[in-house]
Design a protein around this motif. Sequence first.
Motif, mmCIF file in Angstrom:
data_model
loop_
_atom_site.group_PDB
_atom_site.id
_atom_site.type_symbol
_atom_site.label_atom_id
_atom_site.label_comp_id
_atom_site.label_asym_id
_atom_site.label_seq_id
_atom_site.Cartn_x
_atom_site.Cartn_y
_atom_site.Cartn_z
ATOM 1 N N PRO A 102 -32.108 18.687 32.406
ATOM 2 C CA PRO A 102 -31.295 19.844 32.039
ATOM 3 C C PRO A 102 -30.253 20.131 33.112
ATOM 4 O O PRO A 102 -30.454 19.840 34.289
ATOM 5 N N HIS A 103 -29.129 20.700 32.675
ATOM 6 C CA HIS A 103 -28.067 21.040 33.617
ATOM 7 C C HIS A 103 -28.443 22.259 34.450
ATOM 8 O O HIS A 103 -28.033 22.401 35.582
ATOM 9 N N ARG A 104 -29.208 23.160 33.873
ATOM 10 C CA ARG A 104 -29.637 24.364 34.580
ATOM 11 C C ARG A 104 -31.149 24.505 34.487
ATOM 12 O O ARG A 104 -31.765 24.128 33.506
ATOM 13 N N LEU A 105 -31.722 25.069 35.511
ATOM 14 C CA LEU A 105 -33.152 25.360 35.495
ATOM 15 C C LEU A 105 -33.384 26.665 34.753
ATOM 16 O O LEU A 105 -32.455 27.388 34.434
ATOM 17 N N GLU A 106 -34.643 26.964 34.530
ATOM 18 C CA GLU A 106 -34.998 28.243 33.926
ATOM 19 C C GLU A 106 -34.588 29.353 34.889
ATOM 20 O O GLU A 106 -34.717 29.224 36.100
ATOM 21 N N LYS A 107 -34.121 30.448 34.331
ATOM 22 C CA LYS A 107 -33.789 31.606 35.157
ATOM 23 C C LYS A 107 -35.030 32.454 35.327
ATOM 24 O O LYS A 107 -35.802 32.644 34.394
ATOM 25 N N VAL A 108 -35.225 32.954 36.532
ATOM 26 C CA VAL A 108 -36.355 33.832 36.818
ATOM 27 C C VAL A 108 -35.844 35.256 36.740
ATOM 28 O O VAL A 108 -34.905 35.618 37.442
ATOM 29 N N LYS A 109 -36.454 36.050 35.862
ATOM 30 C CA LYS A 109 -36.029 37.434 35.671
ATOM 31 C C LYS A 109 -36.905 38.354 36.501
ATOM 32 O O LYS A 109 -38.118 38.364 36.355
ATOM 33 N N PHE A 110 -36.286 39.142 37.346
ATOM 34 C CA PHE A 110 -36.995 40.130 38.149
ATOM 35 C C PHE A 110 -36.936 41.464 37.414
ATOM 36 O O PHE A 110 -35.910 41.814 36.836
ATOM 37 N N GLY A 111 -38.032 42.225 37.435
ATOM 38 C CA GLY A 111 -38.034 43.562 36.866
ATOM 39 C C GLY A 111 -38.261 43.624 35.363
ATOM 40 O O GLY A 111 -37.995 44.645 34.749
ATOM 41 N N VAL A 112 -38.737 42.550 34.747
ATOM 42 C CA VAL A 112 -39.055 42.568 33.317
ATOM 43 C C VAL A 112 -40.542 42.256 33.148
ATOM 44 O O VAL A 112 -41.198 41.779 34.070
ATOM 45 N N ASN A 113 -41.063 42.543 31.961
ATOM 46 C CA ASN A 113 -42.477 42.277 31.694
ATOM 47 C C ASN A 113 -42.794 40.802 31.871
ATOM 48 O O ASN A 113 -41.947 39.943 31.647
ATOM 49 N N LEU A 114 -44.033 40.539 32.218
ATOM 50 C CA LEU A 114 -44.483 39.165 32.431
ATOM 51 C C LEU A 114 -44.363 38.341 31.153
ATOM 52 O O LEU A 114 -44.141 37.136 31.207
ATOM 53 N N ASP A 115 -44.467 38.993 29.989
ATOM 54 C CA ASP A 115 -44.312 38.288 28.713
ATOM 55 C C ASP A 115 -42.912 37.705 28.551
ATOM 56 O O ASP A 115 -42.729 36.674 27.917
ATOM 57 N N GLU A 116 -41.917 38.378 29.117
ATOM 58 C CA GLU A 116 -40.543 37.879 29.025
ATOM 59 C C GLU A 116 -40.283 36.764 30.036
ATOM 60 O O GLU A 116 -39.476 35.887 29.790
ATOM 61 N N VAL A 117 -40.952 36.827 31.159
ATOM 62 C CA VAL A 117 -40.784 35.783 32.178
ATOM 63 C C VAL A 117 -41.465 34.504 31.722
ATOM 64 O O VAL A 117 -40.899 33.419 31.789
ATOM 65 N N CYS A 118 -42.704 34.646 31.254
ATOM 66 C CA CYS A 118 -43.471 33.513 30.736
ATOM 67 C C CYS A 118 -43.368 33.565 29.218
ATOM 68 O O CYS A 118 -44.146 34.245 28.561
ATOM 69 N N PHE A 161 -41.051 39.881 43.507
ATOM 70 C CA PHE A 161 -41.133 39.590 42.083
ATOM 71 C C PHE A 161 -42.319 40.336 41.456
ATOM 72 O O PHE A 161 -42.193 40.971 40.411
ATOM 73 N N LEU A 162 -43.485 40.249 42.104
ATOM 74 C CA LEU A 162 -44.681 40.897 41.577
ATOM 75 C C LEU A 162 -44.579 42.420 41.609
ATOM 76 O O LEU A 162 -45.044 43.100 40.696
ATOM 77 N N ARG A 163 -43.945 42.965 42.648
ATOM 78 C CA ARG A 163 -43.762 44.413 42.744
ATOM 79 C C ARG A 163 -42.881 44.954 41.638
ATOM 80 O O ARG A 163 -43.048 46.072 41.182
ATOM 81 N N LYS A 164 -41.914 44.145 41.216
ATOM 82 C CA LYS A 164 -40.963 44.600 40.213
ATOM 83 C C LYS A 164 -41.466 44.467 38.773
ATOM 84 O O LYS A 164 -40.789 44.875 37.851
ATOM 85 N N LEU A 165 -42.654 43.895 38.571
ATOM 86 C CA LEU A 165 -43.210 43.819 37.217
ATOM 87 C C LEU A 165 -43.504 45.242 36.746
ATOM 88 O O LEU A 165 -44.254 45.971 37.401
ATOM 89 N N PRO A 166 -42.924 45.681 35.625
ATOM 90 C CA PRO A 166 -43.054 47.082 35.201
ATOM 91 C C PRO A 166 -44.489 47.555 34.991
ATOM 92 O O PRO A 166 -44.837 48.649 35.389
ATOM 93 N N ASN A 167 -45.340 46.765 34.388
ATOM 94 C CA ASN A 167 -46.708 47.194 34.113
ATOM 95 C C ASN A 167 -47.726 46.448 34.962
ATOM 96 O O ASN A 167 -48.901 46.412 34.623
#
Length: 145
Positions: free
Chosen positions: A27-43, A111-117
């Motif tokens: 792939p030309h780009r790697l997966e983007k890591v989202k900070f501050g969103v639910n773990l369901d959206e990251v994974c 990253f873990l601190r910013k997980l909303p729940n």
Amino acid sequence: MGSWAQRMHRRAASVVTCGHPGGVPYPHRLEKVKFGVNLDEVCKPEYPSIPGPLLVLILKLNKEAPLRKDVFRAPGHQGAMKKLIHFLQAGRLVNVDNYSVYTIASVLKKFLRKLPNGIFGREVETELFRIIEIEDELEKQTRIH
């Protein structure tokens, strides 16, 4: 192309990206890591796994952190942290060898601190706090399992 080159070309064409069947081999780009969103959206639910760049940071810590002292207590370099977070959010390739274990640990903590729940979610976290108050050790173990 000779027979060896044809076999190598076929093998290279059949490579799939980690965790993404039928994906583009390189792939030309790697997966983007989202900070501050639910773990369901990251994974993502269709591929229930940790994003590749985040997994690389975890593996680096798994390899080098046991050999260091106070990895999760000592702060990482602030400038390097900002740079690493920016690369992760943009989906850019990161050479983790350029960053100290303390910086990587600080980015993961952020990253873990910013997980909303939280990691477990509010319901499971509340249940874990109830389990801690149970006196019987066998009952505690059973409830946690």
